[in-house]
Design a protein around this motif. Structure first.
Motif, PDB file in Angstrom:
ATOM      1  N   ILE A  15       0.840  -1.205   0.000  1.00 33.02           N
ATOM      2  CA  ILE A  15       0.000   0.000   0.000  1.00 33.02           C
ATOM      3  C   ILE A  15       0.875   1.255   0.000  1.00 33.02           C
ATOM      4  O   ILE A  15       0.647   2.179  -0.785  1.00 33.02           O
ATOM      5  CB  ILE A  15      -0.966  -0.009   1.201  1.00 33.02           C
ATOM      6  CG1 ILE A  15      -1.990  -1.129   1.035  1.00 33.02           C
ATOM      7  CG2 ILE A  15      -1.660   1.342   1.364  1.00 33.02           C
ATOM      8  CD1 ILE A  15      -2.786  -1.443   2.284  1.00 33.02           C
ATOM      9  N   CYS A  18       2.408   1.804  -3.376  1.00 29.95           N
ATOM     10  CA  CYS A  18       1.428   2.298  -4.347  1.00 29.95           C
ATOM     11  C   CYS A  18       1.113   3.768  -4.093  1.00 29.95           C
ATOM     12  O   CYS A  18       0.992   4.551  -5.042  1.00 29.95           O
ATOM     13  CB  CYS A  18       0.161   1.450  -4.306  1.00 29.95           C
ATOM     14  SG  CYS A  18       0.370  -0.202  -4.983  1.00 29.95           S
ATOM     15  N   VAL A  62      -8.353   2.474  -8.073  1.00 29.88           N
ATOM     16  CA  VAL A  62      -7.625   1.922  -6.926  1.00 29.88           C
ATOM     17  C   VAL A  62      -6.331   2.698  -6.721  1.00 29.88           C
ATOM     18  O   VAL A  62      -6.034   3.156  -5.614  1.00 29.88           O
ATOM     19  CB  VAL A  62      -7.334   0.413  -7.121  1.00 29.88           C
ATOM     20  CG1 VAL A  62      -6.303  -0.085  -6.123  1.00 29.88           C
ATOM     21  CG2 VAL A  62      -8.623  -0.398  -7.012  1.00 29.88           C
ATOM     22  N   ILE A  66      -5.828   4.971  -3.413  1.00 33.13           N
ATOM     23  CA  ILE A  66      -5.326   4.038  -2.399  1.00 33.13           C
ATOM     24  C   ILE A  66      -4.931   4.747  -1.097  1.00 33.13           C
ATOM     25  O   ILE A  66      -4.997   4.165  -0.026  1.00 33.13           O
ATOM     26  CB  ILE A  66      -4.182   3.156  -2.944  1.00 33.13           C
ATOM     27  CG1 ILE A  66      -4.002   1.950  -2.023  1.00 33.13           C
ATOM     28  CG2 ILE A  66      -2.906   3.973  -3.162  1.00 33.13           C
ATOM     29  CD1 ILE A  66      -3.325   0.779  -2.647  1.00 33.13           C
TER      30      ILE A  66
END
Length: 183
Positions: A15, A18, A62, A66
């Protein structure tokens, strides 16, 4: 160099990578979830081409959002929800989710049909052949686990309409299965 450290879970590192815009981490997230998410998109889209478009649009969402993931559920659940919402938005934009003008009826279903003789592709093809509204309600209720009140809110229909459309979808699928009984 190790990709993940012991102080953070692999998912946390993924995560964070990203969020930082690291392409290798985005690729890893995509590779981890794309097959499962494609199956979801195929259940909603009328064609494979549209399912691919939905999935790509959803993954863009996404990656763009995120940083808003609150970690109050598994990452896969959060991604799945984005896939479903993107599919519904896509179908609304193509006016495939217009309200059915059929009378709301509850279909009396007989005993469950044995599915053991069917492949996943055969079952998916049958689900994809349902009218868009029936397909959406069937997927949301039978596969995704939403209740009829939630489905009604998502699709802007009444709870009763959701129930009747689910019942009708089941009856249609049952009829298809009985018509194709395998020996």
């Amino acid at each position: 160099m190790k990709l993940f450290t012991k102080s953070k879970t692999e998912e946390d590192k993924l995560i964070e990578g990203c969020i930082a815009g690291k392409r290798d981490m985005q690729r890893l997230l995509y590779d981890l979830y794309s097959k499962k998410m494609m199956v979801i998109c195929l259940r909603y889209a009328p064609t494979t081409f549209e399912a691919e478009d939905i999935m790509q649009d959803a993954f863009v969402k996404v990656f763009n959002n995120i940083q808003t993931f609150k970690k109050d559920c598994p990452l896969e659940f959060w991604i799945r929800r984005i896939m479903i919402n993107t599919a519904l938005k896509h179908l609304r934009s193509k006016q495939l989710l217009t309200v059915s003008h059929e009378a709301d009826e509850v279909v009396n279903l007989s005993a469950d049909v044995n599915l053991s003789g069917y492949t996943m592709d055969e079952l998916l093809t049958m689900i994809q052949s349902l009218a868009p509204r029936y397909r959406m309600v069937f997927n949301l209720y039978a596969i995704e686990g939403y209740n009829h009140k939630e489905i009604g809110e998502m699709l802007d229909i009444s709870e009763g309409t959701s129930k009747s459309q689910y019942s009708r979808a089941r009856a249609i699928l049952q009829s298809m299965l009985l018509g194709q009984e395998k020996n």
